[in-house]
Design a protein around this motif. Structure first.
Motif, PDB file in Angstrom:
ATOM      1  N   GLY C 450     -15.336 -14.651   1.693  1.00 45.63           N
ATOM      2  CA  GLY C 450     -15.573 -13.608   2.688  1.00 45.63           C
ATOM      3  C   GLY C 450     -14.322 -12.758   2.914  1.00 45.63           C
ATOM      4  N   ARG C 451     -14.531 -11.483   3.251  1.00 43.70           N
ATOM      5  CA  ARG C 451     -13.407 -10.557   3.426  1.00 43.70           C
ATOM      6  C   ARG C 451     -13.131 -10.304   4.902  1.00 43.70           C
ATOM      7  NH1 ARG C 451     -15.368  -6.897  -1.628  1.00 43.70           N
ATOM      8  NH2 ARG C 451     -17.502  -7.536  -1.326  1.00 43.70           N
ATOM      9  N   PHE C 452     -11.972  -9.766   5.194  1.00 43.76           N
ATOM     10  CA  PHE C 452     -11.613  -9.537   6.607  1.00 43.76           C
ATOM     11  C   PHE C 452     -12.552  -8.521   7.248  1.00 43.76           C
ATOM     12  CE2 PHE C 452      -9.692  -5.374   7.505  1.00 43.76           C
ATOM     13  CZ  PHE C 452      -9.741  -4.820   6.240  1.00 43.76           C
ATOM     14  N   ASP C 453     -13.233  -7.721   6.420  1.00 47.50           N
ATOM     15  CA  ASP C 453     -14.079  -6.664   6.993  1.00 47.50           C
ATOM     16  C   ASP C 453     -15.510  -6.710   6.489  1.00 47.50           C
ATOM     17  OD1 ASP C 453     -13.584  -6.011   4.397  1.00 47.50           O
ATOM     18  OD2 ASP C 453     -13.156  -3.895   4.782  1.00 47.50           O
ATOM     19  N   GLY C 454     -15.906  -7.826   5.855  1.00 43.06           N
ATOM     20  CA  GLY C 454     -17.291  -7.856   5.399  1.00 43.06           C
ATOM     21  C   GLY C 454     -17.603  -9.050   4.522  1.00 43.06           C
ATOM     22  N   ASP C 455     -18.896  -9.182   4.188  1.00 43.04           N
ATOM     23  CA  ASP C 455     -19.360 -10.296   3.372  1.00 43.04           C
ATOM     24  C   ASP C 455     -18.824 -10.185   1.947  1.00 43.04           C
ATOM     25  OD1 ASP C 455     -20.742 -11.211   5.518  1.00 43.04           O
ATOM     26  OD2 ASP C 455     -22.699 -10.449   4.870  1.00 43.04           O
ATOM     27  N   ALA C 456     -18.807 -11.331   1.285  1.00 38.23           N
ATOM     28  CA  ALA C 456     -18.388 -11.380  -0.118  1.00 38.23           C
ATOM     29  C   ALA C 456     -19.553 -10.971  -1.010  1.00 38.23           C
ATOM     30  CB  ALA C 456     -17.947 -12.784  -0.475  1.00 38.23           C
ATOM     31  N   GLU C 457     -19.236 -10.602  -2.246  1.00 40.51           N
ATOM     32  CA  GLU C 457     -20.266 -10.402  -3.263  1.00 40.51           C
ATOM     33  C   GLU C 457     -20.679 -11.761  -3.811  1.00 40.51           C
ATOM     34  OE1 GLU C 457     -21.853  -7.586  -5.006  1.00 40.51           O
ATOM     35  OE2 GLU C 457     -21.371  -6.805  -3.016  1.00 40.51           O
ATOM     36  N   HIS C 458     -21.967 -11.890  -4.122  1.00 42.37           N
ATOM     37  CA  HIS C 458     -22.426 -13.072  -4.849  1.00 42.37           C
ATOM     38  C   HIS C 458     -22.002 -12.924  -6.314  1.00 42.37           C
ATOM     39  CE1 HIS C 458     -24.793 -13.978  -1.362  1.00 42.37           C
ATOM     40  NE2 HIS C 458     -25.577 -12.934  -1.502  1.00 42.37           N
ATOM     41  N   ALA C 459     -22.038 -14.048  -7.030  1.00 39.58           N
ATOM     42  CA  ALA C 459     -21.871 -14.039  -8.492  1.00 39.58           C
ATOM     43  C   ALA C 459     -20.898 -12.962  -8.960  1.00 39.58           C
ATOM     44  CB  ALA C 459     -23.234 -13.817  -9.155  1.00 39.58           C
ATOM     45  N   ALA C 460     -19.605 -13.205  -8.738  1.00 36.47           N
ATOM     46  CA  ALA C 460     -18.616 -12.145  -9.002  1.00 36.47           C
ATOM     47  C   ALA C 460     -17.563 -12.546 -10.028  1.00 36.47           C
ATOM     48  CB  ALA C 460     -17.957 -11.721  -7.696  1.00 36.47           C
ATOM     49  N   GLY C 461     -17.934 -13.364 -11.017  1.00 36.39           N
ATOM     50  CA  GLY C 461     -16.991 -13.672 -12.086  1.00 36.39           C
ATOM     51  C   GLY C 461     -16.535 -15.124 -12.101  1.00 36.39           C
ATOM     52  N   PHE C 462     -15.838 -15.472 -13.163  1.00 35.76           N
ATOM     53  CA  PHE C 462     -15.294 -16.809 -13.383  1.00 35.76           C
ATOM     54  C   PHE C 462     -13.990 -16.921 -12.603  1.00 35.76           C
ATOM     55  CE2 PHE C 462     -12.904 -19.568 -16.646  1.00 35.76           C
ATOM     56  CZ  PHE C 462     -13.434 -20.746 -16.165  1.00 35.76           C
ATOM     57  N   TYR C 463     -13.697 -18.120 -12.106  1.00 35.45           N
ATOM     58  CA  TYR C 463     -12.487 -18.269 -11.300  1.00 35.45           C
ATOM     59  C   TYR C 463     -11.252 -17.774 -12.057  1.00 35.45           C
ATOM     60  CZ  TYR C 463      -8.709 -20.222  -8.612  1.00 35.45           C
ATOM     61  OH  TYR C 463      -7.559 -20.369  -7.890  1.00 35.45           O
ATOM     62  N   TRP C 464     -11.099 -18.249 -13.285  1.00 38.37           N
ATOM     63  CA  TRP C 464      -9.892 -17.889 -14.046  1.00 38.37           C
ATOM     64  C   TRP C 464     -10.029 -16.502 -14.653  1.00 38.37           C
ATOM     65  CZ3 TRP C 464      -6.002 -20.688 -12.832  1.00 38.37           C
ATOM     66  CH2 TRP C 464      -6.163 -22.056 -12.534  1.00 38.37           C
ATOM     67  N   GLY C 465     -11.247 -16.095 -14.902  1.00 39.14           N
ATOM     68  CA  GLY C 465     -11.482 -14.805 -15.548  1.00 39.14           C
ATOM     69  C   GLY C 465     -12.335 -13.923 -14.658  1.00 39.14           C
ATOM     70  N   PRO C 466     -11.729 -13.327 -13.648  1.00 36.17           N
ATOM     71  CA  PRO C 466     -12.509 -12.563 -12.677  1.00 36.17           C
ATOM     72  C   PRO C 466     -13.246 -11.386 -13.307  1.00 36.17           C
ATOM     73  CG  PRO C 466     -10.162 -12.148 -12.386  1.00 36.17           C
ATOM     74  CD  PRO C 466     -10.281 -13.291 -13.346  1.00 36.17           C
ATOM     75  N   PHE C 467     -12.800 -10.951 -14.479  1.00 37.70           N
ATOM     76  CA  PHE C 467     -13.429  -9.778 -15.085  1.00 37.70           C
ATOM     77  C   PHE C 467     -14.342 -10.184 -16.237  1.00 37.70           C
ATOM     78  CE2 PHE C 467      -9.201  -8.642 -13.425  1.00 37.70           C
ATOM     79  CZ  PHE C 467      -9.666  -8.071 -12.260  1.00 37.70           C
ATOM     80  N   THR C 468     -14.994 -11.323 -16.042  1.00 39.90           N
ATOM     81  CA  THR C 468     -15.892 -11.822 -17.079  1.00 39.90           C
ATOM     82  C   THR C 468     -17.339 -11.496 -16.723  1.00 39.90           C
ATOM     83  OG1 THR C 468     -15.790 -13.912 -15.898  1.00 39.90           O
ATOM     84  CG2 THR C 468     -14.406 -13.694 -17.856  1.00 39.90           C
ATOM     85  N   ASP C 469     -18.165 -11.505 -17.743  1.00 42.41           N
ATOM     86  CA  ASP C 469     -19.551 -11.059 -17.651  1.00 42.41           C
ATOM     87  C   ASP C 469     -20.451 -12.286 -17.798  1.00 42.41           C
ATOM     88  OD1 ASP C 469     -21.161  -8.188 -18.852  1.00 42.41           O
ATOM     89  OD2 ASP C 469     -22.137 -10.127 -18.696  1.00 42.41           O
ATOM     90  N   SER C 470     -21.497 -12.379 -16.997  1.00 43.12           N
ATOM     91  CA  SER C 470     -22.357 -13.563 -17.123  1.00 43.12           C
ATOM     92  C   SER C 470     -23.488 -13.344 -18.119  1.00 43.12           C
ATOM     93  CB  SER C 470     -22.902 -13.984 -15.754  1.00 43.12           C
ATOM     94  OG  SER C 470     -23.508 -12.901 -15.120  1.00 43.12           O
ATOM     95  N   GLY C 471     -23.460 -12.228 -18.800  1.00 41.92           N
ATOM     96  CA  GLY C 471     -24.371 -12.037 -19.924  1.00 41.92           C
ATOM     97  C   GLY C 471     -25.832 -11.977 -19.534  1.00 41.92           C
ATOM     98  N   GLU C 472     -26.673 -12.076 -20.521  1.00 39.56           N
ATOM     99  CA  GLU C 472     -28.118 -12.024 -20.308  1.00 39.56           C
ATOM    100  C   GLU C 472     -28.765 -13.241 -20.944  1.00 39.56           C
ATOM    101  OE1 GLU C 472     -28.988  -7.276 -20.167  1.00 39.56           O
ATOM    102  OE2 GLU C 472     -27.852  -8.067 -21.848  1.00 39.56           O
ATOM    103  N   VAL C 473     -29.794 -13.767 -20.278  1.00 42.79           N
ATOM    104  CA  VAL C 473     -30.406 -15.021 -20.710  1.00 42.79           C
ATOM    105  C   VAL C 473     -31.108 -14.849 -22.056  1.00 42.79           C
ATOM    106  CG1 VAL C 473     -32.226 -16.684 -20.146  1.00 42.79           C
ATOM    107  CG2 VAL C 473     -30.566 -16.003 -18.406  1.00 42.79           C
ATOM    108  N   GLU C 474     -31.636 -13.646 -22.319  1.00 47.43           N
ATOM    109  CA  GLU C 474     -32.280 -13.445 -23.623  1.00 47.43           C
ATOM    110  C   GLU C 474     -31.269 -13.615 -24.751  1.00 47.43           C
ATOM    111  OE1 GLU C 474     -35.955 -10.525 -22.284  1.00 47.43           O
ATOM    112  OE2 GLU C 474     -34.107  -9.618 -23.034  1.00 47.43           O
ATOM    113  N   ASP C 475     -30.028 -13.301 -24.461  1.00 47.47           N
ATOM    114  CA  ASP C 475     -28.979 -13.503 -25.448  1.00 47.47           C
ATOM    115  C   ASP C 475     -28.653 -14.996 -25.563  1.00 47.47           C
ATOM    116  OD1 ASP C 475     -26.990 -12.319 -27.252  1.00 47.47           O
ATOM    117  OD2 ASP C 475     -25.564 -13.176 -25.826  1.00 47.47           O
ATOM    118  N   THR C 476     -28.515 -15.659 -24.405  1.00 48.37           N
ATOM    119  CA  THR C 476     -28.303 -17.116 -24.403  1.00 48.37           C
ATOM    120  C   THR C 476     -29.409 -17.806 -25.190  1.00 48.37           C
ATOM    121  OG1 THR C 476     -27.430 -16.848 -22.162  1.00 48.37           O
ATOM    122  CG2 THR C 476     -27.908 -19.092 -22.888  1.00 48.37           C
TER     123      THR C 476
END
Lengths: 708, 119, 712
Positions: C450-476
């Motif tokens: 949570g932020r000082f001025d608002g709610d957090a985003e859901h599903a916002a990246g990997f802990y170590w790699g914040p700029f990672t993509d969770s891809g698409e299940v059809e690809d998985t």
């Protein structure tokens, strides 16, 4: 006499373009967002006058009208689209709400892409309460793992209807491999709400609209298309009526971001977005053939953005296959252009004692300080004014008064004083920084996408500010030769008249051509290939017949998107025929792929041992249109009568201000040659030629700026 | 509420420091929470909670249930004794010392705020 | 050393703080690891002369665009799931080996790949048996010499211009399979580094811009997925070549001096900016504390405290009072891993907006106590040292928020991103006939704080790699052996607060086909959490491993019944399928699963910000409507009264309810002294703290202070 009219409704201006025989006439007007056709009519009237025709006359004599519009873009920004419901696979109702995690950054300027603490996803097009999941699951081979149940579907449909939806988008997992479940849902909806009756609602199946892998991108593609369909067609139909009332009886085409035209009945709403910059790429491609330049990098600098596009010799058009529209990634063969947040309106300011330009922009209202509309911040345009490049008395052919004093004051306050330097030097730094960033981005895109050295490219300087900054960004882009055009300020509208009739078809097709291990070509790929190709060809023939082209007059271009085993990146390989005969053709395709892959990524990177696959097949159906030919005039080196005076311009700290000769571009005869420093004023821009560069005009009135 | 004479520096969501008296105050009700030389936690009312009251356990296992295991961890909540706002909390093993989380150099704080307080 | 540090810090005798506890190792010189930026060279000093701010800004932009192009090449060509989804980085380093520009994926990898380059410069360059030439390609993955864990692998190439070394190109990331005792690289039960597979300190694997066949064969013979491994190495070679070509052109245009000097100036600038910012923040001592519950082969409580001394323009991060080494599993970090991991917080939040590179760490002095689980001996397994390092980073995040609140940078005040990792690694033949072993993109869908001025985003990246993509299940679907049945935002699975934390995507899947698949898992935070809230916000919940074996899923499917299996919460509260519901420790070795067995996988939700009783009642109702919380949480935790029919909050009743909750708080709370009198009598059971060290103070027998951190 043949007359064609091109229309480009932009965010700020509406441009109308009339081709009469080999002559070009232009009309410009403010875009009227409350009713876009008003702006269109004003611009059209102006263009007709320019052509010495009255509007009704012009319209009656016109052979075709081509239209490109931003109506969809605005509707999207204002969220004014249709009230839709989404039916998806149970368990995946959140797919379009959260997307792919990283998608929070899609469509953001680079400064914001990494600011994860402040990440904020866009408002969804379809809110969660209008999304339902039906129990079903098909795997990637098309096998039904979980069967679908009619009563479940009907229950969910009823819920959506109770939510007041006016249309259904249906996206089920792997429907691009096996569309049966999606089609069944349509049957069920139709049976509930039959077409002949009131309350009938449209159903959009992802397997029809975008049969490609990737449920998030496919969903957004279909949703945005459905969302904008009603509002776009309503707008275009009103305009058509208006033209019919004026006596126009010929075909009415729209320009598409896929790089071609089609009639309304054959156009998807999504294809209208960003069609103008896409058209510019096609226009550049066409002109480059006429003027004999092979590789072109386009630099289109307007008020708020710098658009880069590419034309590469002997190469198919450069497409972006999953472009971002607004904040959403979609699947659409977009003629690629990359937008960089740098334009005449980019704000210059000082942070931590360092000069920054952008990302914020003063936009068109209030606009730069020098417009005198209340803007106080220093912008790139103000710097161009302070440097003496822009003529305050003749900006946009005098349509807009420029207040040089305001520009200088803004730069003094915003940049010069904080940095402790003079106004002229501050303005020069602003120009250098913005030119550098534009040029370096241009270099990256050009080199990365083409795989070639930018030194082999010619830059087309487009947009009102393009020619002003061309030598600046070209130097950083490693480009030594620049072309400017008499109509570079309205290139988008011009280009719509270059477009051919085009329909594009894509389909995800999994096939292994070379088995892992790298020594066994796969026989069955032949049949898979031909089946898919036949399917796409049939669609193409159907649609092109509607556009009035018979099979013989349509050019069908098939390409296969290939990769090494399990790779996500694919390389498009053009196919010489619409069918392959047998294993030898498979070999040939694999050979072409290895070759192209090695060329792009280094021979050491090829890896046939991993096997070779294809994942997508793509067919372009092209029906050609009559195009404008650039008139050639006799050369006549006499330039004196084009010299209209001198202006103080600042050429860098080493040279300072110099009295610089100023020419009227339209008065320059073909064959003129001028050595920099020199300025060429035109209605829609100023061509800035510094020392060490020369400016020449050829027999087509193309203005060339070349490094000496 | 806060009286005009006070020169306050806002240190956290719920904590202010009076720069003259060097005392912690509740940002919501201005109640004094003791000397800023000491941990503000000494000025709070403190409550130990079974974490399962806040994080409902799920599933068959008493050991692993997506909640905190009370044999391992308890929630310690720190309240403003006047208005009851939760100033801070800590998740600690049983009997583990509390954390002196903010120990400011008050002279430096005053210097930084010599221009006036923050809100 | 500053006044505060001298007065208040008390380092224990006989323990090491300012370097690795182990000495020189093959291919590893701790002195190079701890030196920070290499000394400035003549070339760099001269080259920097006459460079203006605009020159530097443009060079910086240029270098960034070069590494970003490199990143695109790597992510496009690679086929390992980790890389494709962004668990990677791509960097440009000075000739001396300091990172200047990085594209990512993952920032902190880059901060780890300097020691190896410096080692090459110092030991190999003039060694006739190795040497350093144009066209060489180097490989490294050893965790002692500066790496993370064996399955994060890196490739580097020197960039020469007219015979002069001007820079290094580097690329790498989560390769996965490393030949360790369990497929896919993660060995949750390893107790020695020799169970973790391939260890390459630094090896020249290519010459003349191509890979050496014999070495490629050696690698392929050492791992379970040679085809993926080889494909990935080739893609790295292409990436290094691309970066090299681009930089060389830039050197042609600007000259060696301007580029070398400019790169160095960029680092100097970053350090200056960082120091300037730190000076604007409040001097003081700040502390935070986290605990771990898993050792690998067994559970057990361990402690990871963090103290920050903020003085003038510098920070001293002291990791002291850490539990000792236990040898019971791979949860042992190294000094350099702890230091580099800090980049994950500092680059995105604390130094928000500054150019991320090694310069930013210059003002930060790092002291990590060892031998301990945070700075451990060489022979141990280190694969999950990341869990320990992450606890330090989470502490730093909480501390940073407390420092930043009263500063011009309050915008960066936020509870930490979720790192309650329970990672599932699937292995088996996928439905296109390829052998695959890796985690899925869902690993990149953890919740933020949570932020000082608002709610957090859901599903916002990997802990170590914040700029990672969770891809698409059809690809998985076309890559992995298992089949995903649901991927959705989870209910009650984040930290509650005035501004709530973000929930993760939870992936619910089943093994499919007669072969089924194998799955191993790893992680911790099963009985406690590493996702603290701040300023009274509650923590993100623990995240143990959850599978269902022998379910009747496919029977229900064939009977055409409703499958209410689409959320972790539904599964655990309604038991919609018959079967063995197994919720257990995240640390699981590789097991076989067959069709119908169900996997429930996520990386947890972020902590909340502020007091739950201050959350807008309407926001609470929205959470219910969006299925993010249940009604009982709205009532019991948030104290909101609402109409169960319409779902409208009753503001009046809510105020009453919250007032009574506040007085209930005060009635049940005690003044400090009374509280401590009761609390300090308590202690966890002996088996829980067997590997903790002395309780409560691992290094200080008979510690009896009411507040941790008072060593004097």
């Amino acid at each position: 006499m043949t007359v064609r009219i091109g229309v480009d409704v932009g965010g700020t201006f509406t441009d109308v373009f009339v081709f009469k025989d080999e002559e070009i006439f232009r009309g410009k007007s403010d875009t009227t967002h409350y009713d876009l056709k008003v702006g269109f009519m004003n611009a059209a009237r102006a263009a007709a006058e320019d052509a010495g025709l009255d509007l009704e006359q012009a319209v009656r004599d016109t052979d075709s009208i081509v239209y490109s519009t931003t109506v969809g873009t605005n509707a999207l920004i204002e969220r004014r689209g249709a009230r839709l419901g989404l039916v998806t696979s149970r368990g995946f109702e959140h797919t379009v709400i959260v997307g792919r995690s990283r998608n929070w950054a899609d469509g953001l300027p680079v400064e914001k892409k990494y600011d994860r603490g402040r990440a904020k996803r866009p408002d969804p097009i379809i809110p969660s309460q209008r999304i339902v999941g039906v129990q079903e699951r098909i795997d990637n081979l098309g096998n039904v793992v979980v069967p679908m149940r009619d009563e479940d579907v009907l229950r969910k449909i009823q819920y959506l209807v109770d939510q007041g939806v006016r249309g259904f988008v249906v996206v089920l997992l792997n429907s691009f491999v096996n569309p049966n479940h999606e089609q069944r849902i349509r049957e069920l909806i139709r049976s509930r709400y039959p077409e002949p009756y009131l309350g009938h609602m449209p159903v959009y199946l992802s397997s029809d609209i975008s049969p490609k892998s990737g449920e998030y991108r496919r969903s957004m593609t279909v949703i945005l298309d459905a969302y904008l369909r009603e509002i776009s067609s309503e707008h275009l139909l009103r305009l058509t009526d208006e033209l019919r009332n004026l006596g126009y009886r010929k075909p009415f085409f729209v320009a598409k971001n896929t790089g071609g035209l089609s009639s309304l009945s054959r156009t998807q709403a999504l294809e209208l977005l960003g069609s103008s910059p896409s058209a510019s790429v096609v226009g550049a491609e066409y002109l480059s053939e006429q003027i004999g330049t092979s590789n072109v990098v386009i630099g289109d600098m307007g008020g708020t953005s710098f658009d880069v596009g590419l034309v590469v010799e002997d190469r198919d058009r450069v497409y972006e296959f999953d472009p971002v529209i607004d904040r959403f990634r979609v699947q659409l063969p977009f003629v690629a252009h990359w937008s960089i947040g740098a334009g005449g309106g980019s704000v210059a300011h000082v942070v931590d004692g360092e000069l920054k330009v952008g990302p914020q922009s003063v936009g068109s209202n209030p606009g730069p300080a020098s417009y005198g509309r209340g803007g106080e911040e220093a912008s790139v345009t103000d710097a161009d004014v302070a440097l003496g490049f822009i003529n305050p008395d003749n900006f946009l052919g005098g349509r807009l008064r420029i207040d040089a004093a305001r520009a200088e004051r803004a730069i003094l306050r915003g940049v010069a004083e904080p940095l402790g330097i003079g106004v002229a030097e501050a303005a020069w730094q602003i120009k250098r920084l913005v030119d550098g960033k534009m040029g370096q981005e241009m270099y990256r895109i050009c080199a990365h996408i083409s795989g070639m050295d930018p030194r082999e490219f010619v830059a087309f300087a487009l947009g009102g500010a393009g020619p002003v900054h061309a030598t600046g960004f070209a130097a950083f882009a490693d480009v030594r030769k620049i072309a400017t055009f008499p109509f570079s300020g309205v290139f988008g509208a011009f280009s719509t008249l270059i477009l051919d009739i085009l329909q594009s078809y894509e389909k995800t097709v999994y096939m292994t051509l070379l088995a892992a291990g790298g020594d066994e070509y796969v026989e069955e790929s032949v049949e898979i290939f031909n089946r898919a190709a036949d399917e796409l060809t049939a669609l193409a023939e159907r649609d092109m017949a509607e556009e009035g082209f018979d099979r013989s007059s349509v050019d069908l271009r098939l390409e296969l998107h290939m990769s090494y085993g399990q790779q996500r990146q694919t390389v498009a390989i053009p196919c010489s025929a619409l069918k392959i005969a047998g294993i030898d053709d498979v070999k040939i395709l694999c050979g072409l792929f290895n070759q192209e892959y090695g060329r792009r990524y280094g021979a050491g990177a090829t890896y046939p041992e991993a096997g070779i696959e294809a994942v997508l097949m793509r067919l372009n159906a092209v029906g050609s249109t009559k195009k404008f030919q650039m008139r050639r005039d006799d050369k006549d080196a006499k330039t004196s009568d084009a010299l209209v005076g001198r202006r103080k311009a600042f050429w860098g700290p080493d040279h300072g201000f110099k009295e610089t000769p100023v020419y009227q571009r339209d008065a320059l005869r073909p064959g003129s040659e001028l050595a920099g420093p020199v300025l060429c004023d035109a209605d829609d821009t100023v061509i800035v030629v510094p020392e060490g560069w020369k400016f020449t005009t050829d027999d087509r009135r193309v203005g060339w700026i070349e490094k000496l | 509420m806060q009286n005009e004479a006070q020169r306050m520096a806002r240190i956290t969501e719920y904590l202010d420091i009076d720069l003259d008296t060097e005392r912690w105050h509740c940002n919501r009700c201005n109640a004094s929470l003791g000397s800023a030389q000491e941990p503000y936690k000494k000025g709070c009312l403190i409550r130990e909670r079974d974490p399962r009251e806040v994080h409902p356990p799920l599933g068959p296992s008493s050991d692993y249930n997506f909640s905190f295991h009370p044999d391992w961890i308890r929630i310690i909540e720190f309240y403003c004794p006047n208005c009851g706002v939760m100033v801070e909390n800590e998740y600690l093993p049983l009997g583990h010392p509390l954390t002196w989380d903010i120990q400011l150099d008050l002279e430096a704080l005053k210097k930084r705020h010599s221009g006036g307080g923050t809100k | 050393m500053g006044k505060l540090f001298d007065e208040h810090a008390h380092l224990f005798e006989d323990l090491i703080y300012d370097t690795e506890v182990y000495g020189n190792q093959p291919g590893c010189d701790p002195e190079l690891i701890t030196q920070g930026l290499a000394p400035i060279t003549e070339r760099e000093r001269d080259g920097a002369k006459g460079l203006t701010d605009v020159d530097l800004e443009l060079l910086n932009h240029k270098l960034t665009s070069i590494v970003e192009e490199g990143r695109d090449v790597y992510m496009n060509l690679s086929i390992s799931e980790g890389i494709i989804t962004g668990d990677m980085n791509c960097g440009l380093f000075t000739a001396s080996g300091d990172p200047v520009a990085v594209a990512t994926g993952i920032y902190f990898h880059t901060l780890l790949n300097n020691a190896q380059l410096k080692y090459i410069n110092k030991y190999y360059r003039d060694d006739p048996t190795v040497g350093l030439r144009d066209g060489d390609v180097f490989f490294f993955n050893d965790e002692l010499g500066g790496g993370i864990h064996a399955f994060d692998m890196f490739t580097a190439m020197p960039i020469f211009y007219e015979g002069e070394l001007v820079a290094w190109a580097e690329v790498g990331g989560h390769q996965g399979e490393s030949g360790s005792i369990s497929p896919g690289g993660f060995a949750a039960k390893a107790t020695s580094r020799f169970e973790e597979g391939l260890h390459v300190p630094i090896m020249k694997i290519g010459e003349n811009f191509s890979l050496k066949r014999d070495i490629l064969d050696f690698f392929c013979a050492s791992v379970r997925n040679p085809f993926v491994f080889a494909a990935d190495l080739k893609s790295r070679l292409s990436t290094c070549l691309r970066i090299r070509d681009r930089l060389i052109r830039e050197v042609e245009r600007r000259g060696v001096g301007a580029v070398a000097g400019g790169m160095r100036q960029i680092l100097v600038r970053s350090e200056e900016r960082a120091r300037a910012r730190i000076s604007e923040m409040g001097d003081g001592i700040y502390r935070a504390m986290l605990f771990n519950d898993e050792l690998g082969t067994t559970e057990g409580l361990t402690r990871i405290p963090t103290t920050v001394f903020k003085e003038d323009d510098g920070l001293t991060v002291l990791v002291q009072g850490v539990s000792p080494e236990n040898g019971k599993g791979p949860m042992h970090a190294t000094w350099h891993l702890v230091r580099a991991a800090m980049g994950v917080y500092l680059f995105s939040y604390f130094f928000r907006g500054l150019q991320p590179n090694a310069g930013l760490l210059q003002p930060v002095r790092v002291l990590v106590e060892g031998p301990s689980i945070a700075n451990s001996s060489a022979h141990l397994a280190h694969g999950e040292g990341t869990s320990i390092a992450a606890c330090v980073v989470q502490n730093l995040h909480v501390i940073g928020s407390k420092i930043l609140f009263d500063s011009p940078y309050r915008e960066a005040v936020q509870a930490p991103h979720s790192r309650n990792i329970c990672l599932f690694i699937f292995a088996g033949e996928n439905r296109r006939g390829y052998n695959s072993m890796n985690f899925t993109g869902t690993a990149n869908a953890a919740g933020q704080g949570g932020r000082f001025d608002g709610d957090a985003e859901h599903a916002a990246g990997f802990y170590w790699g914040p700029f990672t993509d969770s891809g698409e299940v059809e690809d998985t679907d076309s890559r992995m052996p298992h089949l995903v049945l649901s991927r959705a935002i989870e209910k009650n699975f984040h930290g509650f607060g005035k501004y709530r934390g973000g929930a993760p995507l939870v992936e619910i899947s089943t093994a499919l086909g007669h072969r089924g698949c194998t799955m191993s898992s790893w992680g911790s935070a099963d009985k406690l959490s590493h996702n603290p809230g701040i300023f009274g916000g509650y923590s993100g919940p623990p995240n143990p491993r959850f599978v269902i074996r022998n379910s009747d899923l496919f029977e229900k499917i064939s009977r055409g019944e409703d499958l209410e299996i689409f959320s972790q919460f539904e599964l655990l509260t309604k038991r919609p399928v018959e079967g063995d519901y197994i919720v257990e420790s995240s640390a699981g070795s590789s097991e076989n699963f067959s069709q119908g067995d169900i996997f429930v996988f996520s990386l947890g939700g972020g902590g909340g910000y502020g007091d739950v009783l201050e959350r807008e009642p309407q926001a609470v109702m929205d959470d219910i409507e969006k299925d993010v919380i249940t009604r009982d949480v709205a009532e019991s935790v948030y104290g909101v009264a609402f109409d169960p029919e319409t779902g409208d909050a009753d503001l009046g009743k809510t105020e009453e309810k919250r007032a009574s909750l506040r007085s209930e708080r005060l009635e049940n709370a005690l003044p400090f002294d009374e509280f401590m009198a009761e609390w300090s009598r308590k202690k966890p059971n002996a088996e829980i703290i067997e590997h903790y060290g002395h309780y409560p103070e691992p290094r200080d027998e008979g510690y009896d202070k009411p507040f941790w951190g008072l060593y004097k």
